[in-house]
Design an enzyme around this catalytic site. Structure first.
Site, PDB file in Angstrom:
ATOM      1  N   GLU A 399      34.333  46.259  40.883  1.00 49.67           N
ATOM      2  CA  GLU A 399      35.113  47.061  41.855  1.00 49.67           C
ATOM      3  C   GLU A 399      35.519  46.193  43.061  1.00 49.67           C
ATOM      4  OE1 GLU A 399      35.513  50.739  41.770  1.00 49.67           O
ATOM      5  OE2 GLU A 399      34.342  51.079  39.955  1.00 49.67           O
TER       6      GLU A 399
HETATM    7  C1  FAD Z   1      29.291  44.870  33.701  1.00 47.39           C
HETATM    8  C2  FAD Z   1      30.707  44.723  34.131  1.00 47.39           C
HETATM    9  C3  FAD Z   1      31.578  45.796  34.020  1.00 47.39           C
HETATM   10  C4  FAD Z   1      32.912  45.659  34.383  1.00 47.39           C
HETATM   11  N1  FAD Z   1      33.770  46.715  34.204  1.00 47.39           N
HETATM   12  C5  FAD Z   1      35.102  46.526  34.390  1.00 47.39           C
HETATM   13  C6  FAD Z   1      36.021  47.562  34.033  1.00 47.39           C
HETATM   14  O1  FAD Z   1      35.644  48.644  33.580  1.00 47.39           O
HETATM   15  N2  FAD Z   1      37.337  47.307  34.187  1.00 47.39           N
HETATM   16  C7  FAD Z   1      37.797  46.124  34.677  1.00 47.39           C
HETATM   17  O2  FAD Z   1      39.006  45.959  34.794  1.00 47.39           O
HETATM   18  N3  FAD Z   1      36.945  45.130  35.034  1.00 47.39           N
HETATM   19  C8  FAD Z   1      35.609  45.299  34.882  1.00 47.39           C
HETATM   20  N4  FAD Z   1      34.730  44.290  35.211  1.00 47.39           N
HETATM   21  C9  FAD Z   1      35.249  43.029  35.741  1.00 47.39           C
HETATM   22  C10 FAD Z   1      34.981  42.859  37.228  1.00 47.39           C
HETATM   23  O3  FAD Z   1      35.780  43.752  37.937  1.00 47.39           O
HETATM   24  C11 FAD Z   1      35.251  41.374  37.581  1.00 47.39           C
HETATM   25  O4  FAD Z   1      34.204  40.623  37.011  1.00 47.39           O
HETATM   26  C12 FAD Z   1      35.313  41.176  39.076  1.00 47.39           C
HETATM   27  O5  FAD Z   1      36.495  41.732  39.594  1.00 47.39           O
HETATM   28  C13 FAD Z   1      35.261  39.692  39.479  1.00 47.39           C
HETATM   29  O6  FAD Z   1      36.197  38.943  38.771  1.00 47.39           O
HETATM   30  P1  FAD Z   1      35.751  37.586  38.043  1.00 47.39           P
HETATM   31  O7  FAD Z   1      34.563  37.901  37.204  1.00 47.39           O
HETATM   32  O8  FAD Z   1      36.929  37.010  37.381  1.00 47.39           O
HETATM   33  O9  FAD Z   1      35.252  36.646  39.215  1.00 47.39           O
HETATM   34  P2  FAD Z   1      36.169  35.642  40.043  1.00 47.39           P
HETATM   35  O10 FAD Z   1      37.352  36.353  40.549  1.00 47.39           O
HETATM   36  O11 FAD Z   1      36.367  34.400  39.255  1.00 47.39           O
HETATM   37  O12 FAD Z   1      35.204  35.329  41.263  1.00 47.39           O
HETATM   38  C14 FAD Z   1      34.154  34.367  41.212  1.00 47.39           C
HETATM   39  C15 FAD Z   1      33.614  34.178  42.622  1.00 47.39           C
HETATM   40  O13 FAD Z   1      34.669  33.679  43.479  1.00 47.39           O
HETATM   41  C16 FAD Z   1      34.883  34.553  44.556  1.00 47.39           C
HETATM   42  N5  FAD Z   1      36.312  34.613  44.867  1.00 47.39           N
HETATM   43  C17 FAD Z   1      37.341  34.862  44.023  1.00 47.39           C
HETATM   44  N6  FAD Z   1      38.502  34.874  44.688  1.00 47.39           N
HETATM   45  C18 FAD Z   1      38.215  34.637  45.974  1.00 47.39           C
HETATM   46  C19 FAD Z   1      38.977  34.532  47.171  1.00 47.39           C
HETATM   47  N7  FAD Z   1      40.296  34.728  47.198  1.00 47.39           N
HETATM   48  N8  FAD Z   1      38.334  34.278  48.306  1.00 47.39           N
HETATM   49  C20 FAD Z   1      36.996  34.119  48.344  1.00 47.39           C
HETATM   50  N9  FAD Z   1      36.215  34.218  47.263  1.00 47.39           N
HETATM   51  C21 FAD Z   1      36.812  34.469  46.087  1.00 47.39           C
HETATM   52  C22 FAD Z   1      34.339  35.900  44.101  1.00 47.39           C
HETATM   53  O14 FAD Z   1      33.987  36.725  45.185  1.00 47.39           O
HETATM   54  C23 FAD Z   1      33.148  35.478  43.254  1.00 47.39           C
HETATM   55  O15 FAD Z   1      32.049  35.233  44.076  1.00 47.39           O
HETATM   56  C24 FAD Z   1      33.382  44.428  34.897  1.00 47.39           C
HETATM   57  C25 FAD Z   1      32.497  43.354  35.043  1.00 47.39           C
HETATM   58  C26 FAD Z   1      31.182  43.486  34.661  1.00 47.39           C
HETATM   59  C27 FAD Z   1      30.266  42.305  34.793  1.00 47.39           C
END
Ligand code: FAD
Length: 590
Positions: A399
């Site tokens: 989220e």
């Molecule tokens: C159990 C689970 C359920 C989920 N359910 C859903 C779902 O139902 N639907 C859905 O669409 N998604 C879902 N997700 C996905 C989830 O929303 C994403 O994992 C989340 O938005 C983070 O994206 P990412 O994993 O690509 O991390 P990244 O975006 O790669 O982030 C990695 C790190 O970098 C930081 N970061 C990234 N960009 C920036 C920035 N601009 N400035 C500073 N820091 C930054 C982040 O805060 C984090 O610490 C789920 C994930 C999990 C693990």
């Protein structure tokens, strides 16, 4: 529902003193709210908690059956219009439900995927036909929903999605791409999928699993939430009918963001419920476990933990209820359509992000201490402490990660200030004048009343927000968005300010019921500790914007503005801990 004469706008609480009357709190729940709470509690205790192990074995038929039971109990369409099977209740009702579902974190994720991430966007953006086609079966639990925004290459940067949609000659769509980490992915029937039309125009689609070309990938092996399905959603020449665009082509960001605005508030509320449940576990264990001839609850080190767990939970619970009340006040008297609701969620997006960050971090703190209070038993699977601990970690990731939400909080406030919607800039200038000419009396005269000192401290937090925010806007200008450390510290100050004020106003209102001392202790303790955090965050933020004499002047201004109050925090924690131990849990919202 609350007693405000006129609805507030989001963030406006930063600019004046709140009053206890205007706040919605657990103590102001109506009989209807209490009934919803009781129904949910009974359902979770009798039907979900006993089958958690089966859910963790990935018994998705059972998961579906529980969704169906939620439908029978009316829990899936709390905010949905009655004509589609919903209950059309206020946000406070939704809050008390999700708080209680949260005890079973895996099932709470299934529930959230359905009620918040699938039913809600249909309510907000669906056409009459789409609502008629999908809502009754989602609200009854006959169909299970999901929300597919993330991709392996685009999580936080969701608009960089690669999934494509191409319009066909007959108006239908063909989608290709792979969505990642989708809750309910293994068994959802209806999925809100985001794709770019012609690789460019970000758009939401209502996709059924039954459509040709739609399937799910393998279940992820996760740290926690083993009883919740998380899979990729594969779209291989998936055929989507012409009528299944949700919202407008090219306006998918509106669907995504408004859904998340509400989802974040709801997740914050879930975390509050999880914290309350864990305090119960910890308090009961501490009362029963004996070492050195006495219950470990008798030790000061354990009382410290329990007292702190209660105070932090109290504050985050207070801000979650307050936010529900703010949204409900905003919606009162407006048309009950999706557009009005979406506007209200957008209005309180700052407060929703605060609820998400504060809720998830408080929960992780509480669950970590719960493991510690359980000692070795906290680390083994015979006790639920380790499961709670693992299950909760993702709350800071999904989220919108907490980093992204922290950036959003000051970002949204500054945008509103620049647009003239929120007079933060003029307030910051007034504060500067006030600091330079200390003989000018403060704007607020706070009478000697319960928690008058804490009320004054909260007022000083607001000045710190203005000092740091005003300095950031003045010294960094447009470059402020590049200074993430400054923005994150500012977010921390805003979060502590909202939490501290919500706790203080609630405690001031809780003048009867026999728990006044506990309410007061929780608020005093939270405000005291928040003052130390606010001081540290402000110093760090200011040090990133100035140096030398300018920094010294700013730090002197900070000292003049921030007025902490000395209290005996050890005695306050003991009082809260002893009450929790004696009553077997968190007693301020029962
Ligand atoms: C159990 C689970 C359920 C989920 N359910 C859903 C779902 O139902 N639907 C859905 O669409 N998604 C879902 N997700 C996905 C989830 O929303 C994403 O994992 C989340 O938005 C983070 O994206 P990412 O994993 O690509 O991390 P990244 O975006 O790669 O982030 C990695 C790190 O970098 C930081 N970061 C990234 N960009 C920036 C920035 N601009 N400035 C500073 N820091 C930054 C982040 O805060 C984090 O610490 C789920 C994930 C999990 C693990």
């Amino acid at each position: 529902m609350t007693t405000t004469s006129s609805a507030r706008i989001g963030g406006s609480w930063l600019l004046d003193e709140g009053t206890p009357d205007e706040l919605f709190t657990p103590e102001k729940m109506t009989d209807e709210h209490r009934l919803m709470a009781q129904t949910t509690d009974e359902f979770v205790s009798a039907e979900v908690m006993p089958v958690l192990d089966r859910l963790e074995q990935k018994d998705w038929a059972l998961n579906r059956a529980l969704v169906r039971r939620c439908g029978d109990l009316g829990l899936l369409g709390l905010s949905a219009p009655e004509e589609y099977g919903g209950l059309d209740l206020d946000k406070a009702s939704a809050l008390v439900v999700v708080e209680r579902i949260a005890r079973s974190a895996s099932f709470a994720t299934t529930y959230g995927g359905q009620a918040n991430l699938c039913v809600l966007p249909l309510v907000l953006f669906g056409t009459t036909e789409q609502k008629a086609q999908y809502l009754p079966r989602l609200i009854s639990g006959e169909m299970v929903g999901a929300y597919a925004l993330s991709e392996s290459g685009s999580g936080s940067d969701a608009m960089a999605a690669k999934t494509r949609a191409v319009k066909q000659g007959d108006g239908s769509w063909v989608l290709n791409g792979e969505k990642m980490w989708i809750s309910n992915g293994g068994f959802a029937d209806v999925i809100i999928v985001f794709a770019k039309v012609d690789g460019e125009h970000f758009t939401a689609f209502i996709v059924e699993r039954a459509f040709p070309g739609v399937s799910s990938g393998k279940e992820e092996h996760k740290m926690g939430l083993h009883g919740s399905s998380t899979t990729p959603i594969l779209l291989q020449d998936a055929r989507v009918p012409a009528g299944n665009v949700l919202g407008d082509v090219g306006k998918g960001h509106k669907v995504a963001l408004n859904t998340l605005n509400y989802g974040r508030f709801s997740l914050g509320a879930m975390c509050t419920g999880g914290s309350r449940a864990a305090i119960g576990d910890a308090a009961r264990y501490a009362a029963a476990r004996r070492q050195f001839g006495q219950p470990i609850a008798a030790f000061g080190a354990i009382k410290h933990k329990l007292g702190e767990m209660v105070a932090r939970t109290y504050a985050v619970e207070s801000l979650a209820y307050r936010t529900a009340g703010l949204i409900d006040d905003r919606l009162a008297g407006t048309a009950k359509d999706g557009a009005s609701m979406a506007r209200a969620f957008e209005e309180f997006a700052v407060e929703a992000s605060i609820a998400k960050v504060a809720g998830s971090e408080t929960l992780d703190y509480v669950l970590d201490e719960n493991v510690q209070i359980h000692g070795g038993n906290g680390f083994v699977t015979d006790y639920s402490a380790e499961r709670y601990y693992r299950d909760a970690r993702v709350n800071r990731i999904f989220e919108g990660t907490n980093e992204i939400n922290r950036l959003l909080i000051p970002g949204m406030l500054m945008r509103r200030a620049l647009k003239g919607e929120l007079p933060l800039i003029s307030a910051a200038r007034r504060l500067q004048d006030e600091i330079l000419t200390p003989s000018v009396p403060g704007s607020a005269v706070i009478e000697r009343a319960p928690l008058a000192d804490e009320t004054r401290v909260v007022a000083s937090f607001k000045k710190v927000v203005l000092l740091v925010l005003g300095t950031a806007m003045q010294t960094l200008g447009e470059k402020v968005s590049e200074e993430q450390e400054v923005l994150s510290y500012l977010a921390d100050i805003v979060i502590d300010t909202f939490a501290a004020e919500s706790a203080t106003l609630r405690a001031r209102a809780a003048a009867s019921g026999g728990l006044e001392a506990q309410h007061r202790a929780a608020a005093q303790l939270f405000v005291h500790d928040a003052a130390q955090r606010v001081d540290a965050a402000a110093k760090n933020a200011l040090s990133g914007m100035a140096d030398g004499d300018t920094l010294r002047t700013l730090l002197a201004a900070l000292r003049r503005v921030l007025k902490p109050v000395p209290v005996n925090t050890i005695a306050l924690r003991r009082l809260l801990a002893e009450a929790a131990t004696a009553r077997g849990g968190y007693i301020l919202n029962v």
